[in-house]
Design a protein around this motif. Structure first.
Motif, short mmCIF file in Angstrom:
data_model
loop_
_atom_site.label_atom_id
_atom_site.label_comp_id
_atom_site.label_asym_id
_atom_site.label_seq_id
_atom_site.Cartn_x
_atom_site.Cartn_y
_atom_site.Cartn_z
N SER A 85 8.26 2.65 12.52
CA SER A 85 7.50 3.68 13.23
C SER A 85 7.54 4.76 13.26
CB SER A 85 7.62 3.59 14.52
OG SER A 85 9.29 3.59 15.26
N PHE A 86 6.82 5.95 13.85
CA PHE A 86 6.21 7.04 13.74
C PHE A 86 5.07 7.34 14.43
CE2 PHE A 86 3.33 6.67 10.62
CZ PHE A 86 2.30 6.67 10.80
N ALA A 87 5.32 9.07 15.03
CA ALA A 87 4.72 9.10 15.39
C ALA A 87 3.62 10.84 15.52
CB ALA A 87 5.62 9.38 17.35
N LEU A 88 2.92 10.98 16.22
CA LEU A 88 2.39 11.89 15.76
C LEU A 88 1.77 12.77 16.93
CD1 LEU A 88 -0.82 11.18 13.64
CD2 LEU A 88 2.38 11.87 12.72
N ILE A 89 2.39 14.10 17.18
CA ILE A 89 1.86 15.16 17.99
C ILE A 89 0.78 16.12 17.58
CG2 ILE A 89 2.63 16.92 19.85
CD1 ILE A 89 4.85 15.42 19.59
N SER A 90 -0.25 16.52 17.87
CA SER A 90 -1.12 17.28 17.87
C SER A 90 -1.65 17.94 18.71
CB SER A 90 -2.61 16.34 17.64
OG SER A 90 -3.95 17.80 17.25
N LEU A 91 -1.75 19.78 18.73
CA LEU A 91 -1.45 20.20 19.41
C LEU A 91 -2.18 21.51 19.03
CD1 LEU A 91 0.94 22.88 19.38
CD2 LEU A 91 1.71 20.99 18.48
N ASP A 92 -2.69 22.40 19.94
CA ASP A 92 -3.76 23.33 20.10
C ASP A 92 -3.43 24.56 21.07
OD1 ASP A 92 -7.08 23.68 18.49
OD2 ASP A 92 -6.73 24.56 20.60
N VAL A 93 -3.35 26.11 20.43
CA VAL A 93 -3.06 26.50 21.58
C VAL A 93 -4.48 26.12 22.19
CG1 VAL A 93 -2.44 29.25 22.80
CG2 VAL A 93 -1.35 27.28 20.18
N ASP A 94 -4.05 27.07 23.64
CA ASP A 94 -5.16 26.98 24.99
C ASP A 94 -5.81 28.76 24.56
OD1 ASP A 94 -4.58 23.89 25.37
OD2 ASP A 94 -3.82 24.51 26.94
N HIS A 95 -7.19 28.89 24.62
CA HIS A 95 -7.64 29.46 24.80
C HIS A 95 -7.18 30.97 23.78
CE1 HIS A 95 -9.40 28.28 28.54
NE2 HIS A 95 -8.03 28.15 28.93
N PHE A 96 -6.70 30.11 22.82
CA PHE A 96 -6.38 31.30 21.85
C PHE A 96 -7.63 32.86 21.05
CE2 PHE A 96 -5.63 32.33 17.48
CZ PHE A 96 -4.21 33.27 17.63
N LYS A 97 -8.82 31.79 21.20
CA LYS A 97 -9.34 32.84 20.36
C LYS A 97 -9.37 34.94 21.69
CE LYS A 97 -14.51 33.26 19.63
NZ LYS A 97 -15.02 34.90 20.41
N ARG A 98 -9.21 33.94 23.49
CA ARG A 98 -9.18 35.53 23.69
C ARG A 98 -7.98 36.40 23.34
NH1 ARG A 98 -9.27 32.13 29.57
NH2 ARG A 98 -11.39 30.88 29.67
N VAL A 99 -7.33 36.14 23.01
CA VAL A 99 -6.00 36.48 22.07
C VAL A 99 -6.60 37.60 21.07
CG1 VAL A 99 -3.45 36.98 21.65
CG2 VAL A 99 -4.23 35.14 23.51
N ASN A 100 -7.04 37.29 20.17
CA ASN A 100 -7.77 38.00 19.53
C ASN A 100 -8.83 38.82 19.50
OD1 ASN A 100 -6.33 36.70 17.68
ND2 ASN A 100 -7.52 35.02 16.93
N ASP A 101 -9.87 38.66 20.76
CA ASP A 101 -10.92 39.18 21.01
C ASP A 101 -10.44 40.20 22.11
OD1 ASP A 101 -12.47 36.91 19.57
OD2 ASP A 101 -13.15 36.00 21.51
N HIS A 102 -9.28 39.74 22.75
CA HIS A 102 -9.28 41.00 23.87
C HIS A 102 -7.76 41.99 23.17
CE1 HIS A 102 -10.62 37.89 27.05
NE2 HIS A 102 -12.05 38.88 26.56
N HIS A 103 -7.38 41.79 22.31
CA HIS A 103 -5.61 42.30 22.05
C HIS A 103 -6.23 42.46 20.72
CE1 HIS A 103 -5.20 42.18 26.06
NE2 HIS A 103 -5.03 40.91 25.98
N GLY A 104 -7.09 42.37 19.62
CA GLY A 104 -6.52 42.20 18.10
C GLY A 104 -5.78 40.74 17.92
N HIS A 105 -6.38 40.55 16.07
CA HIS A 105 -5.38 39.63 15.08
C HIS A 105 -3.60 39.79 15.41
CE1 HIS A 105 -9.19 38.35 13.05
NE2 HIS A 105 -10.21 39.51 14.15
N GLU A 106 -3.88 41.27 15.20
CA GLU A 106 -2.06 41.40 15.01
C GLU A 106 -1.49 40.33 16.67
OE1 GLU A 106 1.35 44.95 14.95
OE2 GLU A 106 -0.58 45.27 14.62
N ALA A 107 -2.22 40.78 17.88
CA ALA A 107 -1.25 39.96 19.30
C ALA A 107 -1.80 38.66 18.66
CB ALA A 107 -1.99 40.36 19.66
N GLY A 108 -2.78 38.05 18.21
CA GLY A 108 -3.02 36.50 17.33
C GLY A 108 -2.08 36.18 16.20
#
Length: 404
Positions: A257-280
Motif C-alpha cells: 500500500s501507499f497513500a497520497l496527500i495533495s495540498l494547496d496553500v489557502d489564499h496564497f494569491k493574496r500574499v503575492n498580491d498584497h506583499h510581493g513575490h518575495e514574501a510569497g
C-alpha cells in the motif's frame, strides 16, 4: 641503472607532474565548489614537478637551488596535497598540524643547507614528512571516502598512498639508522629507483582518481538539481512522477500500500498580491520546510507547481495518511509566519488524501481522487483534510475527515 638513466627518470616524473598541473588548471574552470581543493592539488603538482626538474640539473647549478630548494618544494607539496584532500572530503583542515609540520621541516632544511656532508638529515626530513602525510592521510581519509563514494573507491584512494608512505618511512629509517648510507634522490641505488617508480604510479592513481571523483560529485550534483525545485529544495514534478510510477509498480506487483496527500496553500494569491513575490517565496519555503520536517525518510515530498504540494507515503493506508495530513494541517495553522520583518501572516492549507483501491487500473486513478478530495476541501471552506474512501465509487461523496 646508471646515473644518467636515473636523472632521465627524474626528469620524466617531473614532466609527468607538470602535465597533471596542466590538468588541474583546465579542471579549475569547471569544478565550481571544488576549486579550493583543486588549487591545493595544482600546487602539489607544480611544486613536485619543479622539485624533480631542479634535481635533474645536478651536478650543475647552485647547490641551494639544486639541493635545498627541491626539498623545500617536496615538503610544501605534501602538505598541500593533504590539505586539498581534507577540503575535498569536507573534513576540517588540520591547519595547526600542517603549520607545525611545515615550519619544522623548512627550518631543518634551511639549517642543514646543501652541504654534501648533511645528506642524511635532508633525506630523513623530507621522507619523514612524506611518510607522515601519506600514512596519516590514508588512515583518516578512508572513512570519509568510504561514506561518500563506497568501499572500493576508499581502498583505491588510500592503499597506494599508504604503500608509498611506507616506502618513504623505510627511506627515512635508513637515513636515521645508517647516515653514511643515505643517498640523494639522484644517486642510483635501489630505494631511490623504487621511490621514483612508485611516484609515477601514485601520482597517476591520485590525480586521475580524484579527477574522476570530482566528475562523479559534479554529476551527482547535477542530478540532484535536475530533480529539485530551485526555490524550496523539494522534489520537482518530474522527480515525483518517477517516484509515483515506481511506487505504483510495487503496488501492482506486490500489493504494497501507499497513500497520497495533495495540498494547496489557502489564499496564497493574496500574499503575492498584497506583499510581493518575495514574501510569497518565503511562505512557500516555510511550507516546504514544515512538510520535509514532518515527513519520514522514505516519504516523498514535492512541489508540483505554484502553491501546490504532493506527498507520497509508502506503506500507509488511507486512514494513516489522513492522520498524517491532519498533523501537517495543525502544524501549519499553529501560528502566523514571519514573511518579513514586521509582517506576520497566518498560513493554512487544504488537504486531499487518497490511496489505491482494487478497481484502480493506473496511477492516474489515485492522483485524480487525491485532487478531487483537495478540491472538495477547498470548496468546503479550506483549512481542512478531506479523504475519499478507497472503496467508494467515483460518484459517491467525499468524506470530510478533519476540519479546521
Amino acid at each position: 641503472m646508471s646515473s644518467h638513466d636515473l636523472v632521465a627518470l627524474i626528469q620524466l616524473v617531473g614532466f609527468q607532474m607538470l602535465l597533471y598541473a596542466g590538468m588541474w588548471v583546465a579542471a579549475y574552470a569547471i569544478v565550481g565548489e571544488e576549486r579550493a581543493a583543486v588549487r591545493h592539488w595544482l600546487a602539489f603538482s607544480l611544486l613536485s614537478g619543479l622539485g624533480l626538474l631542479l634535481i635533474g640539473l645536478r651536478p650543475h647549478g647552485h647547490p641551494w637551488v639544486t639541493h635545498t630548494l627541491p626539498n623545500l618544494c617536496f615538503v610544501l607539496s605534501f602538505v598541500a596535497v593533504r590539505r586539498g584532500s581534507e577540503l575535498f572530503l569536507r573534513m576540517r583542515p588540520l591547519d595547526l598540524e600542517h603549520a607545525v609540520l611545515t615550519c619544522g621541516a623548512v627550518s631543518m632544511l634551511l639549517l642543514v643547507g646543501p652541504d654534501p656532508a648533511d645528506v642524511a638529515p635532508r633525506v630523513a626530513t623530507v621522507s619523514g614528512v612524506a611518510a607522515w602525510v601519506l600514512l596519516r592521510s590514508s588512515w583518516v581519509g578512508f572513512a570519509p571516502v568510504h561514506q561518500q563514494f563506497g568501499e572500493r573507491t576508499a581502498w583505491a584512494a588510500t592503499l597506494v598512498p599508504a604503500l608509498f608512505g611506507l616506502l618513504h618511512f623505510l627511506r627515512m629509517a635508513r637515513a636515521v639508522a645508517s647516515p653514511e648510507q643515505s643517498m640523494e634522490l639522484d644517486t642510483p641505488v635501489l630505494i631511490n629507483q623504487a621511490v621514483l617508480y612508485f611516484s609515477m604510479v601514485a601520482a597517476a592513481v591520485f590525480n586521475l582518481l580524484f579527477l574522476f571523483l570530482i566528475v562523479l560529485r559534479l554529476m551527482a550534483r547535477l542530478t540532484y538539481l535536475a530533480q529539485r525545485d530551485p526555490l524550496t529544495g523539494l522534489l520537482n514534478r518530474r522527480a515525483m512522477q518517477g517516484l509515483l510510477e515506481r511506487e505504483w509498480q510495487r503496488y501492482a506487483r506486490l500489493r504494497q500500500s501507499f497513500a497520497l496527500i495533495s495540498l494547496d496553500v489557502d489564499h496564497f494569491k493574496r500574499v503575492n498580491d498584497h506583499h510581493g513575490h518575495e514574501a510569497g517565496d518565503r511562505a512557500l519555503v516555510h511550507v516546504a520546510q514544515l512538510l520535509q520536517g514532518q515527513a519520514r525518510e522514505l516519504d516523498g515530498v514535492a512541489r508540483m507547481g505554484g502553491e501546490e504540494f504532493l506527498l507520497i507515503l509508502p506503506g500507509h493506508e488511507v486512514s494513516m495518511a489522513a492522520q498524517a495530513a491532519e498533523r501537517l494541517r495543525q502544524a501549519l495553522a499553529g501560528g502566523p509566519v514571519m514573511l518579513r520583518e514586521g509582517l506576520d501572516w497566518p498560513l493554512t492549507a487544504s488537504f486531499g488524501v487518497a490511496a489505491p483501491r482494487p478497481g484502480d487500473h493506473e496511477l492516474e486513478d489515485v492522483l485524480r481522487r487525491a485532487d478531487e478530495a483537495l478540491y472538495r476541501a477547498k470548496a468546503a471552506g479550506r483549512n481542512r483534510v478531506v479523504v475519499q474512501p478507497p472503496g467508494s465509487s467515483d460518484h459517491e461523496p467525499v468524506v470530510q475527515a478533519c476540519t479546521g
